[in-house]
Design an enzyme around this catalytic site. Structure first.
Site, mmCIF file in Angstrom:
data_model
loop_
_atom_site.group_PDB
_atom_site.id
_atom_site.type_symbol
_atom_site.label_atom_id
_atom_site.label_comp_id
_atom_site.label_asym_id
_atom_site.label_seq_id
_atom_site.Cartn_x
_atom_site.Cartn_y
_atom_site.Cartn_z
ATOM 1 N N GLU A 164 52.086 23.485 10.615
ATOM 2 C CA GLU A 164 50.902 23.417 11.493
ATOM 3 C C GLU A 164 49.851 22.488 10.886
ATOM 4 O O GLU A 164 49.255 21.657 11.579
ATOM 5 C CB GLU A 164 50.318 24.825 11.713
ATOM 6 C CG GLU A 164 51.208 25.780 12.519
ATOM 7 C CD GLU A 164 52.311 26.456 11.703
ATOM 8 O OE1 GLU A 164 52.469 26.124 10.500
ATOM 9 O OE2 GLU A 164 53.020 27.307 12.277
ATOM 10 N N ASP A 175 59.688 32.724 22.205
ATOM 11 C CA ASP A 175 59.874 34.159 21.950
ATOM 12 C C ASP A 175 58.561 34.941 21.819
ATOM 13 O O ASP A 175 58.581 36.153 21.713
ATOM 14 C CB ASP A 175 60.729 34.368 20.688
ATOM 15 C CG ASP A 175 60.173 33.641 19.476
ATOM 16 O OD1 ASP A 175 59.307 32.761 19.636
ATOM 17 O OD2 ASP A 175 60.614 33.960 18.349
#
Ligand code: UGA
Ligand code: MN
Length: 332
Positions: A278, A193
């Site tokens: 992350e 996205d």
């Protein structure tokens, strides 16, 4: 005397008639014959042959140039490091629109290999067909998110991390399929996205270990970014928990293929606390000091954490209850 005169006149007439007849016959014979035009067309022929020679000369020159041609600003295509882009994706109304936009961005990036991993127990026809017709080099994988890890309808999006098993599946494929430690490449995690500038891919292409850059419209900020001093990343510009090991969005870094292969255990931890996804991957690979700042010392935004609004289906639902819903055979 008169008779002799008559005879002479007759001879003259016959002679005259004969000569005229011969002239006429000769003229008629000439009419049917092809004219030897060489004399009239000589200049035209010479021009044509000169132009033909010139054409041959130019064609030879083009062939010679093509044989030695190198793109002026880029090394030859085959020696460019390959960018392996791993994209988790899942079935929803906007999926085809997102993947169409993404594939058409990637079409502009040389030497890119798209690894699409569906959050699904099997490959879906929609994604398979989209990839087949996209023109992008791709690998199509799938793995469903475990039920207890999957966001349920109505859950806030931050409750559970998304795309974890899918990114790990992409890493597994790379490690099994691309075992050649010498292959020049870089691995990037591109959600379906976000919005990606083409320039971003050239920034990351020569990553040695881990390269980093700012991400726009993320974390409740205009942008989040590594802060660079003297060419080194020293801290992070972020509005939330700056003390996380690597307070960066997934779209803000790329890792060299060599490092991914050299550290086969590094992967994403689906159990990591919120905001630490992350870091769970990066902490096994790199230190703050080793990060390679890109995008003009992290001063340019080349990727945006855009999010697509969920389309409302109020009218569709109302029409469907009257038996007037959209044709299910039309793929959206
Ligand atoms: C942010 C980060 O940008 C993501 O990289 C990170 O995975 C996510 O937070 C997180 O914390 O898990 P956000 O926009 O909130 O992203 O997440 P989404 O864009 O909804 O999902 C990230 C990726 O996972 C997308 O490519 C999406 O297609 C995929 N996804 C999402 C699935 O494969 N399955 C799902 O059920 C939901
Ligand atoms: Mn997103």
């Amino acid at each position: 005397m008169a008779t002799r005169m008559k005879l002479k006149l007759k001879t003259v007439f016959v002679l005259y008639f004969m000569v005229s007849l011969m002239g006429l016959v000769y003229a008629l014979m000439q009419l049917g014959q092809r004219c030897d035009c060489s004399e009239h067309d000589l200049p035209k022929d010479r021009a044509i042959s000169r132009l033909r020679d010139e054409l041959y000369r130019l064609q030879a020159q083009i062939r010679k140039l093509e044989a030695t041609k190198q793109p002026q600003n880029q090394p030859p295509k085959s020696s460019l490091p390959t960018i392996f882009v791993i994209t988790p994706t899942y079935s929803r109304l906007v999926q085809k629109a997102e993947l169409t936009r993404l594939s058409q961005t990637f079409l502009h990036v040389p030497q890119l290999h798209w690894i699409v991993v569906e959050d699904s127990p099997r490959r879906t026809p929609l994604v398979a067909e989209l990839l087949r017709t996209s023109g992008v080099t791709f690998t199509h994988l799938y793995v469903p998110t475990a039920k207890e890890r999957k966001l349920q309808e109505g859950d806030p999006s931050w409750l559970k991390p998304r795309g974890v098993e899918q990114r790990n599946e992409g890493l597994r494929w790379l490690r099994e399929d691309r075992r050649d430690q010498n292959q020049q490449g870089v691995v990037y995690f591109a959600d379906d996205d976000n919005t990606y500038s083409l320039q971003l891919f050239e920034e990351m292409r020569n990553t040695q270990r881990v390269s980093v850059w700012p991400v726009g419209l993320v974390g409740g900020m205009k942008y989040e970014s590594p802060v660079v001093e003297g060419g080194k990343v020293v801290r992070f510009h972020t509005g939330w928990r700056p003390n996380r090991p690597f307070p960066m969005d997934m779209s803000g870094f790329a890792v060299s293929l060599r490092l991914v292969l050299a550290e086969p255990k590094a992967c994403f931890d689906g159990e990591a606390p919120m905001g630490f996804l992350e870091s769970s991957f990066l902490k096994g690979l790199v230190t703050l000091d080793e990060l390679e700042p890109k995008a003009d010392n992290c001063s340019k935004v080349l990727v945006w954490h855009t999010r697509t609004e969920k389309p409302k289906m109020k009218r569709e639902d109302a029409m469907q209850s009257q038996g007037l819903g959209s044709d299910p055979a039309v793929q959206v």
